[in-house]
Design a protein around this motif. Structure first.
Motif, PDB file in Angstrom:
ATOM      1  N   ALA A  96       0.813  -1.222   0.000  1.00  0.00           N
ATOM      2  CA  ALA A  96       0.000   0.000   0.000  1.00  0.00           C
ATOM      3  C   ALA A  96       0.845   1.270   0.000  1.00  0.00           C
ATOM      4  O   ALA A  96       0.619   2.176  -0.803  1.00  0.00           O
ATOM      5  CB  ALA A  96      -0.936   0.002   1.203  1.00  0.00           C
ATOM      6  N   VAL A  97       1.819   1.333   0.884  1.00  0.00           N
ATOM      7  CA  VAL A  97       2.582   2.573   1.049  1.00  0.00           C
ATOM      8  C   VAL A  97       3.760   2.640   0.089  1.00  0.00           C
ATOM      9  O   VAL A  97       3.925   3.627  -0.643  1.00  0.00           O
ATOM     10  CB  VAL A  97       3.064   2.728   2.510  1.00  0.00           C
ATOM     11  CG1 VAL A  97       3.961   3.939   2.659  1.00  0.00           C
ATOM     12  CG2 VAL A  97       1.868   2.820   3.452  1.00  0.00           C
ATOM     13  N   MET A  98       4.565   1.593   0.072  1.00  0.00           N
ATOM     14  CA  MET A  98       5.791   1.655  -0.712  1.00  0.00           C
ATOM     15  C   MET A  98       5.529   1.476  -2.205  1.00  0.00           C
ATOM     16  O   MET A  98       6.004   2.282  -3.012  1.00  0.00           O
ATOM     17  CB  MET A  98       6.794   0.627  -0.200  1.00  0.00           C
ATOM     18  CG  MET A  98       7.262   0.915   1.219  1.00  0.00           C
ATOM     19  SD  MET A  98       8.423  -0.317   1.835  1.00  0.00           S
ATOM     20  CE  MET A  98       9.913   0.235   1.014  1.00  0.00           C
ATOM     21  N   MET A  99       4.778   0.447  -2.569  1.00  0.00           N
ATOM     22  CA  MET A  99       4.589   0.192  -3.998  1.00  0.00           C
ATOM     23  C   MET A  99       3.546   1.124  -4.618  1.00  0.00           C
ATOM     24  O   MET A  99       3.831   1.788  -5.614  1.00  0.00           O
ATOM     25  CB  MET A  99       4.208  -1.268  -4.225  1.00  0.00           C
ATOM     26  CG  MET A  99       5.353  -2.221  -3.973  1.00  0.00           C
ATOM     27  SD  MET A  99       4.901  -3.953  -4.156  1.00  0.00           S
ATOM     28  CE  MET A  99       4.473  -4.037  -5.873  1.00  0.00           C
ATOM     29  N   VAL A 100       2.358   1.193  -4.028  1.00  0.00           N
ATOM     30  CA  VAL A 100       1.305   2.015  -4.618  1.00  0.00           C
ATOM     31  C   VAL A 100       1.597   3.496  -4.402  1.00  0.00           C
ATOM     32  O   VAL A 100       1.632   4.292  -5.344  1.00  0.00           O
ATOM     33  CB  VAL A 100      -0.086   1.633  -4.050  1.00  0.00           C
ATOM     34  CG1 VAL A 100      -1.158   2.590  -4.545  1.00  0.00           C
ATOM     35  CG2 VAL A 100      -0.428   0.199  -4.409  1.00  0.00           C
ATOM     36  N   GLY A 101       1.839   3.887  -3.148  1.00  0.00           N
ATOM     37  CA  GLY A 101       2.124   5.292  -2.861  1.00  0.00           C
ATOM     38  C   GLY A 101       3.418   5.766  -3.498  1.00  0.00           C
ATOM     39  O   GLY A 101       3.488   6.870  -4.043  1.00  0.00           O
ATOM     40  N   GLY A 102       4.444   4.928  -3.442  1.00  0.00           N
ATOM     41  CA  GLY A 102       5.717   5.286  -4.062  1.00  0.00           C
ATOM     42  C   GLY A 102       5.618   5.407  -5.566  1.00  0.00           C
ATOM     43  O   GLY A 102       6.200   6.307  -6.175  1.00  0.00           O
ATOM     44  N   SER A 103       4.855   4.511  -6.196  1.00  0.00           N
ATOM     45  CA  SER A 103       4.671   4.583  -7.651  1.00  0.00           C
ATOM     46  C   SER A 103       3.917   5.850  -8.040  1.00  0.00           C
ATOM     47  O   SER A 103       4.243   6.499  -9.042  1.00  0.00           O
ATOM     48  CB  SER A 103       3.904   3.361  -8.159  1.00  0.00           C
ATOM     49  OG  SER A 103       4.667   2.202  -7.944  1.00  0.00           O
ATOM     50  N   TYR A 104       2.930   6.206  -7.235  1.00  0.00           N
ATOM     51  CA  TYR A 104       2.197   7.438  -7.512  1.00  0.00           C
ATOM     52  C   TYR A 104       3.126   8.646  -7.409  1.00  0.00           C
ATOM     53  O   TYR A 104       3.080   9.549  -8.249  1.00  0.00           O
ATOM     54  CB  TYR A 104       1.024   7.598  -6.543  1.00  0.00           C
ATOM     55  CG  TYR A 104       0.338   8.942  -6.677  1.00  0.00           C
ATOM     56  CD1 TYR A 104      -0.482   9.214  -7.770  1.00  0.00           C
ATOM     57  CD2 TYR A 104       0.543   9.935  -5.734  1.00  0.00           C
ATOM     58  CE1 TYR A 104      -1.086  10.447  -7.912  1.00  0.00           C
ATOM     59  CE2 TYR A 104      -0.057  11.172  -5.863  1.00  0.00           C
ATOM     60  CZ  TYR A 104      -0.876  11.427  -6.952  1.00  0.00           C
ATOM     61  OH  TYR A 104      -1.466  12.661  -7.090  1.00  0.00           O
ATOM     62  N   TYR A 105       3.980   8.651  -6.395  1.00  0.00           N
ATOM     63  CA  TYR A 105       4.898   9.766  -6.223  1.00  0.00           C
ATOM     64  C   TYR A 105       5.904   9.837  -7.368  1.00  0.00           C
ATOM     65  O   TYR A 105       6.242  10.916  -7.851  1.00  0.00           O
ATOM     66  CB  TYR A 105       5.599   9.657  -4.870  1.00  0.00           C
ATOM     67  CG  TYR A 105       6.157  10.952  -4.380  1.00  0.00           C
ATOM     68  CD1 TYR A 105       5.339  12.050  -4.172  1.00  0.00           C
ATOM     69  CD2 TYR A 105       7.513  11.092  -4.130  1.00  0.00           C
ATOM     70  CE1 TYR A 105       5.845  13.248  -3.729  1.00  0.00           C
ATOM     71  CE2 TYR A 105       8.030  12.282  -3.685  1.00  0.00           C
ATOM     72  CZ  TYR A 105       7.188  13.355  -3.482  1.00  0.00           C
ATOM     73  OH  TYR A 105       7.694  14.540  -3.044  1.00  0.00           O
ATOM     74  N   VAL A 106       6.384   8.698  -7.824  1.00  0.00           N
ATOM     75  CA  VAL A 106       7.293   8.669  -8.972  1.00  0.00           C
ATOM     76  C   VAL A 106       6.574   9.213 -10.201  1.00  0.00           C
ATOM     77  O   VAL A 106       7.108  10.064 -10.926  1.00  0.00           O
ATOM     78  CB  VAL A 106       7.814   7.232  -9.239  1.00  0.00           C
ATOM     79  CG1 VAL A 106       8.519   7.143 -10.577  1.00  0.00           C
ATOM     80  CG2 VAL A 106       8.740   6.792  -8.126  1.00  0.00           C
ATOM     81  N   ALA A 129      13.297   4.433  -5.951  1.00  0.00           N
ATOM     82  CA  ALA A 129      13.824   3.522  -4.933  1.00  0.00           C
ATOM     83  C   ALA A 129      12.723   3.024  -4.005  1.00  0.00           C
ATOM     84  O   ALA A 129      12.786   1.886  -3.518  1.00  0.00           O
ATOM     85  CB  ALA A 129      14.921   4.214  -4.128  1.00  0.00           C
ATOM     86  N   VAL A 130      11.704   3.832  -3.752  1.00  0.00           N
ATOM     87  CA  VAL A 130      10.639   3.442  -2.818  1.00  0.00           C
ATOM     88  C   VAL A 130       9.817   2.275  -3.367  1.00  0.00           C
ATOM     89  O   VAL A 130       9.697   1.241  -2.694  1.00  0.00           O
ATOM     90  CB  VAL A 130       9.754   4.653  -2.448  1.00  0.00           C
ATOM     91  CG1 VAL A 130       8.611   4.228  -1.545  1.00  0.00           C
ATOM     92  CG2 VAL A 130      10.585   5.733  -1.785  1.00  0.00           C
ATOM     93  N   PRO A 131       9.237   2.362  -4.578  1.00  0.00           N
ATOM     94  CA  PRO A 131       8.480   1.199  -5.053  1.00  0.00           C
ATOM     95  C   PRO A 131       9.358  -0.023  -5.357  1.00  0.00           C
ATOM     96  O   PRO A 131       8.905  -1.159  -5.200  1.00  0.00           O
ATOM     97  CB  PRO A 131       7.776   1.700  -6.318  1.00  0.00           C
ATOM     98  CG  PRO A 131       8.435   2.955  -6.707  1.00  0.00           C
ATOM     99  CD  PRO A 131       9.075   3.514  -5.484  1.00  0.00           C
ATOM    100  N   VAL A 132      10.599   0.191  -5.759  1.00  0.00           N
ATOM    101  CA  VAL A 132      11.489  -0.952  -5.997  1.00  0.00           C
ATOM    102  C   VAL A 132      11.765  -1.678  -4.685  1.00  0.00           C
ATOM    103  O   VAL A 132      11.694  -2.913  -4.613  1.00  0.00           O
ATOM    104  CB  VAL A 132      12.802  -0.500  -6.682  1.00  0.00           C
ATOM    105  CG1 VAL A 132      13.827  -1.620  -6.709  1.00  0.00           C
ATOM    106  CG2 VAL A 132      12.520  -0.019  -8.093  1.00  0.00           C
ATOM    107  N   ALA A 133      12.057  -0.928  -3.632  1.00  0.00           N
ATOM    108  CA  ALA A 133      12.264  -1.548  -2.317  1.00  0.00           C
ATOM    109  C   ALA A 133      10.983  -2.224  -1.838  1.00  0.00           C
ATOM    110  O   ALA A 133      11.025  -3.317  -1.269  1.00  0.00           O
ATOM    111  CB  ALA A 133      12.723  -0.504  -1.309  1.00  0.00           C
ATOM    112  N   GLY A 134       9.838  -1.592  -2.093  1.00  0.00           N
ATOM    113  CA  GLY A 134       8.565  -2.200  -1.724  1.00  0.00           C
ATOM    114  C   GLY A 134       8.328  -3.511  -2.451  1.00  0.00           C
ATOM    115  O   GLY A 134       7.763  -4.458  -1.879  1.00  0.00           O
TER     116      GLY A 134
END
Length: 150
Positions: A96-106, A129-134
């Motif tokens: 939810a936070v890293m992959m979805v939220g991070g992808s949105y931010y990217v 880096a956030v969605p990749v780490a997620g």
């Protein structure tokens, strides 16, 4: 190559690049009298990638910080259940936070065309880096949920 091994090599490579970049910044500052402006910016961006990839590596090796006083005091069957709940919560956070939220931010930073001041790189590449780490954290948590912990 296994994902955990790949992640370990990636962290080592990023750290080696960061050492070279910081060393170049120090050399240009003290030997040439004028620091290369891009070195400080790139070192900061590499630190972001190293931190997040290192956190994912720690999840994969189960060497992250954990409060184990409560689960360790439980009988084995309950401990496994509590650990599965914890793994599920971590998976939910990673997705939810890293992959979805991070992808949105990217996507947002790329669509706005934000660029780094010195390097002129798209800032979305840094935030990637956030969605990749997620993705890595999710993989390791799914593996633990399906196959159990080692």
């Amino acid at each position: 190559m296994k994902p955990l091994k790949f992640l370990g090599y990636l962290c080592a490579l990023l750290l080696a690049v960061q050492v070279v970049v910081v060393l170049w910044g120090v050399i240009t500052r003290y030997a040439l009298g004028n620091q290369a402006g891009w070195t400080e910016e790139l070192a900061g961006y590499l630190l972001i990638w190293i931190s997040l990839m290192g956190a994912a590596y720690a999840v994969g090796t189960r060497s992250h910080i954990a409060i184990s006083l409560f689960p360790d005091g439980l009988p084995p069957a309950r401990r496994r259940r509590v650990n599965r709940i914890i793994d599920g919560l971590i998976l939910c956070f990673a997705v939810a936070v890293m992959m979805v939220g991070g992808s949105y931010y990217v996507w947002l930073t790329l669509s706005l065309g934000q660029r780094a001041p010195s390097l002129q790189l798209p800032v979305g590449l840094v935030y990637l880096a956030v969605p990749v780490a997620g993705l890595f954290v999710s993989f390791f948590q799914l593996k633990d949920l399906i196959y159990g912990r080692d």
